[in-house]
Each structure stands twice: as structure tokens, then as C-alpha cells.
Design a protein around this motif. Sequence first.
Motif, short mmCIF file in Angstrom:
data_model
loop_
_atom_site.label_atom_id
_atom_site.label_comp_id
_atom_site.label_asym_id
_atom_site.label_seq_id
_atom_site.Cartn_x
_atom_site.Cartn_y
_atom_site.Cartn_z
N GLY A 164 30.77 16.22 -25.17
CA GLY A 164 29.34 15.72 -24.94
C GLY A 164 28.24 16.10 -25.70
O GLY A 164 28.33 16.63 -26.93
N THR A 220 32.80 12.50 -29.43
CA THR A 220 31.54 12.68 -28.68
C THR A 220 30.46 11.79 -29.18
O THR A 220 30.81 10.88 -30.30
N HIS A 265 28.40 9.58 -27.61
CA HIS A 265 28.46 8.33 -26.91
C HIS A 265 26.98 7.92 -26.30
O HIS A 265 26.85 6.76 -25.64
N VAL A 320 35.05 11.03 -21.17
CA VAL A 320 35.86 10.85 -22.69
C VAL A 320 37.07 11.77 -22.85
O VAL A 320 38.12 11.22 -23.13
N ARG A 378 22.46 12.50 -22.30
CA ARG A 378 23.36 11.84 -23.27
C ARG A 378 23.50 12.53 -24.55
O ARG A 378 22.55 13.32 -25.12
N SER A 417 34.75 5.00 -23.24
CA SER A 417 35.49 6.21 -23.08
C SER A 417 37.02 5.60 -23.48
O SER A 417 37.81 6.21 -24.28
N PRO A 454 29.13 6.42 -31.74
CA PRO A 454 29.78 7.80 -31.56
C PRO A 454 30.61 8.21 -32.41
O PRO A 454 30.66 7.46 -33.67
N GLY A 508 28.93 6.18 -22.93
CA GLY A 508 30.23 6.75 -23.00
C GLY A 508 31.33 6.50 -21.63
O GLY A 508 32.46 6.74 -21.90
N THR A 554 37.40 4.79 -26.92
CA THR A 554 37.44 5.93 -27.85
C THR A 554 38.86 6.63 -28.05
O THR A 554 39.19 7.11 -28.90
#
Length: 387
Positions: free
Chosen positions: A209, A341, A343, A26, A318, A351, A326, A347, A354
Amino acid sequence: MHGNSRLSGVMTQSAYDVVIVGAGIVGAACAYEFARHRMRVAVVDGDVVGSGATAAGMGHIVVMDDSDAQFSLTRYSQRLWQELRPELPQAVEYEQCGTIWVAADAEEMELVSRKRDYYRKRDVPAEVIDAGRLAELEPHLKGGLAGGLLIPEDGVLYPPCAALFLIQRAQELGAWLRLGSSVVEIAQGRVLLSDRSEIRGKIIVNAIGSRAPELTPGLEIKPRKGHLVITDRYPGFVRHQLVELGYLKSAHSMGADSVAFNVQPRKTGQILIGSSRQYGAEHREVDQTILARMLERAEQYVPGLGALLAIRTWTGFRAATPDKLPLIGPWPGDPSVFLATGHEGLGITTSLGTARILVDQITGAKPEIPIDPYLPSRATKEYAHAH
Ligand SMILES: Cc1cc2nc3c(=O)[nH]c(=O)nc-3n(C[C@H](O)[C@H](O)[C@H](O)COP(=O)(O)OP(=O)(O)OC[C@H]3O[C@@H](n4cnc5c(N)ncnc54)[C@H](O)[C@@H]3O)c2cc1C
């Protein structure tokens, strides 16, 4: 907002438009996107690129229909991966193998029809397959399954190399990368590192994360542990990402530990076997009970799996939010802090989307998808409401 005391009396290294904390997939995607917009970007990670959940994830690039908001971000992101595909190096191992959502019985076949309708209405190719076609496509699945839903545009990639590719692209565009430096505080345009040095940015992005609350206290993110197993090379043993329809039940459950059949063919010929979900298990160690349950579930669908050689087992965390979406956008507690963050299990897929919608928010561009469902302000409203 944090107190300012720990930020006083330290050396200021430099000033950037954006400082991204976290070089998982991400943070890496955000770095590339900001750099593409000619912003001065710094990326800081306490470890190496792609070392957190990104190193642990399955790399399934998947469109999901759990909610309209989830669909919108996953589909948008999948399109972005497809656009990027011609530029991805071999090491990223992108393969559009498709997903088959496997239906065990007639009841699950009804879910298959509903899922097909949902996708088709939104222009996602989706094909219902009967028991015979399923056996033809995936001969190692057990007999007696009812059929499934084939989503041909889903794919698979190798997440740590994808993160590295995105970071390298950002660096080519001028981004500065600092690895092995933990951030201990972010506030008011300042990033404080554990060696007491400081980096300044007009915008700070918290992209660490599942550990995001360490730098943004009050954030409701919980680590949700997952186990994976990878086998030796058996090319062609499975050909699509195979997921049981019951997977959604497992992903939804907020309490009990859960396992679901989720098996992936890697470009190397290896087979990646998942997956489990646990709250409250914050140690990295492999939990033999969960692992046994997960493998048992996988063997119920692919009986031959038990005879293959497993070469590695690992776990990852996760970043789970209470509403399963998210957090992408400004953090109401500090105008310089933005979040990317929360996700959970998507993710890798999301990503790229995002990064796009985060940069849109900052540059004032019109996002291609509605962004309200992902704004962190929703979390603070919920939080204020619940306390
Ligand atoms: C078992 C499992 C299977 C999964 N399968 C899939 C899948 O098939 N498809 C999919 O789309 N997603 C999947 N996911 C989810 C996906 O892996 C994550 O959503 C994604 O990797 C999150 O990336 P991130 O960059 O937000 O976080 P991370 O990858 O965790 O990166 C965070 C980075 O921040 C750094 N960091 C942490 N704290 C600090 C600090 N204080 N200072 C500086 N740096 C710090 C870490 O070193 C790390 O590099 C899976 C996850 C798991 C666990």
C-alpha cells in the motif's frame, strides 16, 4: 535495484512461485488469485491481515468515471465482487445498497446528466432522480437539493473481513501465511525479513500500500490521509451510499486539504461518515480541525447527523500516485518484482480486478480489460522525464 549486501549470509526458508508482501485487501486478493492458478504462494505481513488502509477504508464498491482507465478497472472489479458475492460470509457484510450522487443545484444536475450518459453508454444502470424522488429515497437529506444520480449496482462491504476471507480461501488452496514479520528488503527473487530470515520466490509482489516505496525505492507514491467517523446503530437513517458531486473535486485536488460529504449505511445500522484527504500529514492522530470540517460538511447535507452518537473516529492512508491510477505489473528495476499498489481511495473496489490482471500478466492469459494504463513502466517513464 537494491544492493545485494543485506541479503547475503541469511537462512533461506523455502522457495515459492510467488511471495506477496502485504496482506491488505490487495495482497489478499492476489494471494487468492495466484493460489487459484495452482501456484505456490507465500504471504508475509508485518502486522495482521487487513490492518493497513484496508482496516481504515469505507468499503464502498463503486464504479467511477474519472477516466476511462479508472472506469474500466472499477467496473470490472465490481463485476468480480458480484460474482463472488454468493460465497462471501455474513461477516463481509456485502450489501448492494447503491450510490446516490447528490446534486445540490441546477449546475450539478447538469453534471448528473453527463455522468448518466457516460455510465449508460457503458452499460452501467444509472437513473437520474429529481428533488422529490431524492427526498423520498433519503428523507434525512436536507430540503432544497436539486436531485441526483442513482447507481443501483454499487455496494458496500466490510473490508478487513473481506481481506480475511480472501486470505483464508488462498490458504485452503495451499498458500502459506506469515504474520507479524516485517519485510526490510525485496530484490532478485528474495524477501528479507526483519529477523534476518529470507523467503525466496520466482516473483515477489510488493502489495504494502502507501508504504510501497520503502521496499521499491524510486516509486512515486504518497500517503494521503483520510478521516472517518462511525455512529451507533440507527437502522434506515440513510439507505444508500450518499456522495456529493463535489466529491470528485476533493479527490482530484493535489494540494490543499479537502473534505467532502460521503456517508454510508452499514449493515449493522451504523453510519460511516467521511471523508477527508490530506497530503503531508503522516501521523495517525485525528486532526480535530479537519474532523470538524468534515462533519460540518456532512451536516450541511444531512442536518440530523449532529444529533447521532459517534462511537469511533480514525484515520488511514491511501496510496496516491501522481496520475491517480494504480501500479499493477512488473517493476522495471528488477525482473522478479511486481507491484500491486497505488490504489488511493479505490483499493477495496479494485482489489479483485488488480489480482486478475496481475495474474494474467504472469500466466500470459489475455486480460479482460486493457492493462497498459496500470503498468508501472509508465511511472518510470514519467519519473525519468521529470528528473
Ligand atoms: C479513509 C479511507 C476511506 C477509503 N474508502 C474506500 C472505499 O470506500 N472504497 C474503496 O474501494 N477504497 C477505499 N479506500 C482505499 C482502500 O482502503 C485502499 O486502497 C486499500 O485498502 C489498499 O489496500 P492494500 O492492500 O493495497 O494496502 P493496505 O491495506 O495498506 O495493506 C498493506 C499491508 O502491508 C503491510 N505492510 C506494510 N509494510 C510492510 C512491510 N515492510 N513488511 C510486511 N508487511 C508490510 C501492512 O501491515 C498492511 O497489512 C479508503 C481509504 C481510506 C484511507
